[in-house]
Design a protein around this motif. Structure first.
Motif, PDB file in Angstrom:
ATOM      1  N   LEU A   1       0.827  -1.202   0.000  1.00  0.00           N
ATOM      2  CA  LEU A   1       0.000   0.000   0.000  1.00  0.00           C
ATOM      3  C   LEU A   1       0.866   1.259   0.000  1.00  0.00           C
ATOM      4  N   ALA A   2       1.980   1.208   0.709  1.00  0.00           N
ATOM      5  CA  ALA A   2       2.872   2.364   0.754  1.00  0.00           C
ATOM      6  C   ALA A   2       3.433   2.678  -0.630  1.00  0.00           C
ATOM      7  N   ASP A   3       3.722   1.636  -1.417  1.00  0.00           N
ATOM      8  CA  ASP A   3       4.243   1.846  -2.773  1.00  0.00           C
ATOM      9  C   ASP A   3       3.241   2.604  -3.645  1.00  0.00           C
ATOM     10  N   LEU A   4       1.955   2.382  -3.400  1.00  0.00           N
ATOM     11  CA  LEU A   4       0.922   3.007  -4.234  1.00  0.00           C
ATOM     12  C   LEU A   4       0.959   4.528  -4.169  1.00  0.00           C
ATOM     13  N   GLU A   5       1.355   5.069  -3.048  1.00  0.00           N
ATOM     14  CA  GLU A   5       1.337   6.521  -2.874  1.00  0.00           C
ATOM     15  C   GLU A   5       2.261   7.230  -3.859  1.00  0.00           C
ATOM     16  N   ASP A   6       3.237   6.520  -4.391  1.00  0.00           N
ATOM     17  CA  ASP A   6       4.181   7.123  -5.335  1.00  0.00           C
ATOM     18  C   ASP A   6       3.744   6.959  -6.788  1.00  0.00           C
ATOM     19  N   HIS A   7       2.583   6.334  -7.013  1.00  0.00           N
ATOM     20  CA  HIS A   7       2.139   6.066  -8.378  1.00  0.00           C
ATOM     21  C   HIS A   7       1.023   7.009  -8.814  1.00  0.00           C
ATOM     22  N   ARG A   8       0.930   7.153 -10.135  1.00  0.00           N
ATOM     23  CA  ARG A   8      -0.115   7.989 -10.721  1.00  0.00           C
ATOM     24  C   ARG A   8      -1.418   7.191 -10.796  1.00  0.00           C
ATOM     25  N   GLY A   9      -2.517   7.874 -10.457  1.00  0.00           N
ATOM     26  CA  GLY A   9      -3.797   7.191 -10.410  1.00  0.00           C
ATOM     27  C   GLY A   9      -4.818   7.775 -11.379  1.00  0.00           C
ATOM     28  N   ILE A  10      -5.705   6.913 -11.833  1.00  0.00           N
ATOM     29  CA  ILE A  10      -6.837   7.318 -12.666  1.00  0.00           C
ATOM     30  C   ILE A  10      -8.083   7.055 -11.822  1.00  0.00           C
ATOM     31  N   PHE A  11      -8.841   8.109 -11.528  1.00  0.00           N
ATOM     32  CA  PHE A  11      -9.897   8.005 -10.528  1.00  0.00           C
ATOM     33  C   PHE A  11     -11.261   8.348 -11.101  1.00  0.00           C
ATOM     34  N   TYR A  12     -12.265   7.667 -10.558  1.00  0.00           N
ATOM     35  CA  TYR A  12     -13.663   7.896 -10.944  1.00  0.00           C
ATOM     36  C   TYR A  12     -14.198   9.052 -10.115  1.00  0.00           C
ATOM     37  N   THR A  13     -14.446  10.190 -10.737  1.00  0.00           N
ATOM     38  CA  THR A  13     -14.751  11.414 -10.000  1.00  0.00           C
ATOM     39  C   THR A  13     -16.132  11.419  -9.362  1.00  0.00           C
ATOM     40  N   ASN A  14     -17.057  10.590  -9.836  1.00  0.00           N
ATOM     41  CA  ASN A  14     -18.387  10.581  -9.224  1.00  0.00           C
ATOM     42  C   ASN A  14     -18.379  10.034  -7.803  1.00  0.00           C
ATOM     43  N   ARG A  15     -17.284   9.430  -7.401  1.00  0.00           N
ATOM     44  CA  ARG A  15     -17.171   8.974  -6.014  1.00  0.00           C
ATOM     45  C   ARG A  15     -16.768  10.113  -5.088  1.00  0.00           C
ATOM     46  N   GLY A  16     -16.315  11.224  -5.659  1.00  0.00           N
ATOM     47  CA  GLY A  16     -16.053  12.408  -4.859  1.00  0.00           C
ATOM     48  C   GLY A  16     -14.659  12.497  -4.269  1.00  0.00           C
ATOM     49  N   VAL A  17     -13.962  11.370  -4.081  1.00  0.00           N
ATOM     50  CA  VAL A  17     -12.632  11.378  -3.464  1.00  0.00           C
ATOM     51  C   VAL A  17     -11.679  10.587  -4.338  1.00  0.00           C
ATOM     52  N   ALA A  18     -10.498  11.159  -4.590  1.00  0.00           N
ATOM     53  CA  ALA A  18      -9.501  10.489  -5.430  1.00  0.00           C
ATOM     54  C   ALA A  18      -8.625   9.597  -4.561  1.00  0.00           C
ATOM     55  N   ASP A  19      -9.130   8.399  -4.240  1.00  0.00           N
ATOM     56  CA  ASP A  19      -8.310   7.464  -3.482  1.00  0.00           C
ATOM     57  C   ASP A  19      -8.688   6.022  -3.835  1.00  0.00           C
ATOM     58  N   TRP A  20      -7.822   5.101  -3.379  1.00  0.00           N
ATOM     59  CA  TRP A  20      -8.087   3.677  -3.512  1.00  0.00           C
ATOM     60  C   TRP A  20      -8.402   3.148  -2.114  1.00  0.00           C
ATOM     61  N   ARG A  21      -9.467   2.374  -1.991  1.00  0.00           N
ATOM     62  CA  ARG A  21      -9.882   1.861  -0.682  1.00  0.00           C
ATOM     63  C   ARG A  21      -9.741   0.330  -0.654  1.00  0.00           C
ATOM     64  N   PHE A  22      -9.131  -0.149   0.445  1.00  0.00           N
ATOM     65  CA  PHE A  22      -8.861  -1.571   0.608  1.00  0.00           C
ATOM     66  C   PHE A  22      -9.398  -2.069   1.938  1.00  0.00           C
ATOM     67  N   GLN A  23      -9.549  -3.386   2.032  1.00  0.00           N
ATOM     68  CA  GLN A  23      -9.942  -4.022   3.279  1.00  0.00           C
ATOM     69  C   GLN A  23      -8.707  -4.292   4.116  1.00  0.00           C
ATOM     70  N   GLY A  24      -8.621  -3.654   5.273  1.00  0.00           N
ATOM     71  CA  GLY A  24      -7.530  -3.920   6.190  1.00  0.00           C
ATOM     72  C   GLY A  24      -8.014  -4.732   7.371  1.00  0.00           C
TER      73      GLY A  24
END
Length: 303
Positions: free
Chosen positions: A181-204
């Protein structure tokens, strides 16, 4: 004397916000809709709508009358549906909104045989990625992917939806494959804007974990989101019903960061307080069977 068709027309105009849109929904000419409204106002001895060249607004009398008129129109629709069900026939108008990509790829193909089997159903399917208001926009139901946040909606689960963290082989070749997950923070993301927040959500282990990457592209459409990932713009979190074929074909690669994306579902939801019609229940049952459990788009990914 008040006529039922006049009441239904008034309610439809109030919900649609214009005579043109109401005429489209009712499949009538604008002149017929205007005539029915005039007859209603004459019978009631009151002006229900302020008409301008740009918009229609309810008068004080119109707003007061609309509350009961809406209930009357709904009762008439439900009564007609009940009679049809007694005769073993599903019939009449039905208006549903759904996301563009899911509608094109899966919903449409699932509905075609159902509509062929029940030719007296008059379905209007509006494909739109914006979050429509089922009640005020005049929909009998909406179909959505994700979570239903509107407390005024009653949601029926149609299918589960697994999401895949993916990128193109070209992108991973240039930027490396994230392993945590830490590696992801350094990568470029393509996000679906209708969700309102530009992030990736995972089950921890302790609940949801949100990771925000660098924004490469924000877009409100699943097809463009998918195509941008294939073009190598960045990493995307896509439903299996969109990304599955491209993963099988090698155009996208699923990335394993040690955590699974939060599970989501395909829902059909109708406004609270409305008794769903027999044909809406029949469509929901048909779609559940057509999609399967697990849904066919998840099984196909591993074939």
């Amino acid at each position: 004397m008040l006529k039922i068709d006049g009441i239904v027309t008034f309610v439809t105009v109030a919900e649609a916000g214009s005579i043109s849109e109401a005429a489209r929904r009712l499949r009538l000419s604008k002149s017929v809709v205007s005539e029915r409204l005039s007859e209603m106002e004459k019978a009631l001895g009151a002006t229900l709508l302020h008409r301008t060249t740009r918009k229609l607004t309810l008068t004080e009398d119109g707003a007061a009358f609309l509350q009961r008129a809406t209930r009357i129109a709904q009762e008439v629709r439900e009564a007609a549906a009940d009679l049809a069900e007694r005769r073993g026939t599903l019939m009449g108008p039905l208006r549903i909104a759904a996301p563009v990509t899911f509608g094109r790829m899966h919903l449409g193909p699932a509905l075609y045989p159902f509509l062929a089997e029940h030719p007296e159903i008059e379905l209007t399917l509006d494909l739109d990625d914006r979050r429509v208001d089922a009640a005020s926009d005049g929909y009998d139901a909406i179909i959505r992917h994700g979570l239903i946040a509107d407390s005024r909606l009653v949601a029926w689960k149609l299918a589960r939806s697994r999401r895949l963290l993916v990128a193109s082989p070209d992108y991973l070749g240039r930027h490396g494959t994230p392993a945590s997950l830490a590696d992801l923070e350094d990568h470029r993301g393509i996000f679906y804007t209708n969700r309102g927040v530009a992030d990736w959500r995972f089950q921890g282990p302790d609940g949801a974990v949100a990771i925000r990457g660098k924004l490469a592209l924000g877009v409100n459409n699943g097809d463009v989101l998918h195509d941008a990932a294939i073009a190598g713009l960045g990493i995307a979190l896509l439903p299996a019903f969109i990304a599955g074929p491209s993963v099988r074909e090698g155009r996208l690669v699923e990335i394993d960061v040690g955590y699974r994306p939060e599970p989501e579902f395909i829902f059909l939801a109708h406004p609270e307080g409305r008794n769903p019609s027999a044909k809406l229940r029949a469509i929901a049952d048909h779609l559940k069977k057509a999609f399967g459990d697990p849904p066919y788009w998840e099984l196909e990914q591993f074939q």
